[in-house]
Design a protein around this motif. Structure first.
Motif, PDB file in Angstrom:
ATOM      1  N   TYR A   1       0.827  -1.208   0.000  1.00 51.70           N
ATOM      2  CA  TYR A   1       0.000   0.000   0.000  1.00 51.70           C
ATOM      3  C   TYR A   1       0.856   1.251   0.000  1.00 51.70           C
ATOM      4  CZ  TYR A   1      -4.152  -2.824   0.895  1.00 51.70           C
ATOM      5  OH  TYR A   1      -5.171  -3.724   0.783  1.00 51.70           O
TER       6      TYR A   1
ATOM      7  N   VAL B   1       2.101   1.775  -3.457  1.00 50.12           N
ATOM      8  CA  VAL B   1       1.022   2.251  -4.325  1.00 50.12           C
ATOM      9  C   VAL B   1       0.757   3.736  -4.078  1.00 50.12           C
ATOM     10  CG1 VAL B   1      -1.464   2.057  -4.762  1.00 50.12           C
ATOM     11  CG2 VAL B   1      -0.051   0.003  -4.630  1.00 50.12           C
ATOM     12  N   VAL B   2       0.738   4.139  -2.820  1.00 50.37           N
ATOM     13  CA  VAL B   2       0.495   5.548  -2.487  1.00 50.37           C
ATOM     14  C   VAL B   2       1.626   6.412  -3.011  1.00 50.37           C
ATOM     15  CG1 VAL B   2       0.379   7.178  -0.569  1.00 50.37           C
ATOM     16  CG2 VAL B   2      -1.005   5.101  -0.515  1.00 50.37           C
TER      17      VAL B   2
ATOM     18  N   ALA C   1       3.691   5.762  -5.517  1.00 52.96           N
ATOM     19  CA  ALA C   1       3.626   5.794  -6.980  1.00 52.96           C
ATOM     20  C   ALA C   1       2.501   6.711  -7.453  1.00 52.96           C
ATOM     21  CB  ALA C   1       3.421   4.378  -7.520  1.00 52.96           C
ATOM     22  N   SER C   2       1.374   6.691  -6.762  1.00 47.21           N
ATOM     23  CA  SER C   2       0.261   7.576  -7.126  1.00 47.21           C
ATOM     24  C   SER C   2       0.640   9.036  -6.948  1.00 47.21           C
ATOM     25  CB  SER C   2      -0.969   7.253  -6.285  1.00 47.21           C
ATOM     26  OG  SER C   2      -1.366   5.936  -6.491  1.00 47.21           O
ATOM     27  N   LEU C   3       1.305   9.338  -5.857  1.00 49.10           N
ATOM     28  CA  LEU C   3       1.737  10.724  -5.638  1.00 49.10           C
ATOM     29  C   LEU C   3       2.749  11.163  -6.692  1.00 49.10           C
ATOM     30  CD1 LEU C   3       2.059  10.852  -1.745  1.00 49.10           C
ATOM     31  CD2 LEU C   3       0.360  11.980  -3.180  1.00 49.10           C
TER      32      LEU C   3
ATOM     33  N   LEU D   1       2.985  10.026  -9.763  1.00 47.76           N
ATOM     34  CA  LEU D   1       2.252  10.238 -11.005  1.00 47.76           C
ATOM     35  C   LEU D   1       1.444  11.527 -10.970  1.00 47.76           C
ATOM     36  CD1 LEU D   1       1.027   6.633 -11.849  1.00 47.76           C
ATOM     37  CD2 LEU D   1       2.634   8.026 -13.142  1.00 47.76           C
ATOM     38  N   LEU D   2       0.882  11.862  -9.832  1.00 51.52           N
ATOM     39  CA  LEU D   2       0.122  13.105  -9.705  1.00 51.52           C
ATOM     40  C   LEU D   2       1.027  14.314  -9.910  1.00 51.52           C
ATOM     41  CD1 LEU D   2      -2.616  14.396  -8.957  1.00 51.52           C
ATOM     42  CD2 LEU D   2      -1.815  14.427  -6.596  1.00 51.52           C
TER      43      LEU D   2
END
Length: 117
Positions: free
Chosen positions: A38, A41-42, A44-46, A48-49
């Motif tokens: 998790y 994932v968090v 990587a999401s940040l 990408l954002l």
């Protein structure tokens, strides 16, 4: 007898606790792995954002449809202004060269006359 039962119960309890500890350890290990996933994932999401915010135009250009080749492209205002400015500069340059050529011969003759005298 009660002490023996208590001892047996205690021994059984410790064996059960040992089994329970092993189960708790595997649950704990699985929880750590899940939280690591998790967390990745968090992160990587940040990432990408942040990338999307910095490169919004580049990303939007991927999803926009290219204009049809049949339609003639509109003349760009700045390109036409550059061409007009370039034409004006060339005209001014040619006018200046003509003026210099008209003014040059008298200067040469004057310098020649001065050298002769």
């Amino acid at each position: 007898m009660a002490a023996a039962a208590g001892g047996a119960g205690g021994g059984g309890g410790s064996a059960a606790l040992g089994d329970s500890g092993a189960i708790d350890y595997s649950v704990h290990e699985a929880w750590n792995e899940a939280t690591n996933v998790y967390l990745l994932v968090v992160l990587a999401s940040l990432a990408l954002l942040v990338y999307a915010r910095r490169n919004k135009r580049r990303i939007m250009r991927i999803f926009t449809l290219p204009p049809a080749a049949e339609t003639p492209p509109e003349p760009n205002f700045y390109d036409s202004m550059k061409k007009i400015r370039l034409r004006q500069q060339l005209e001014m340059y040619s006018i200046a060269r003509k003026y210099e050529q008209q003014q040059q011969p008298p200067k040469q003759t004057e310098s020649v006359q001065l050298s002769v005298e």
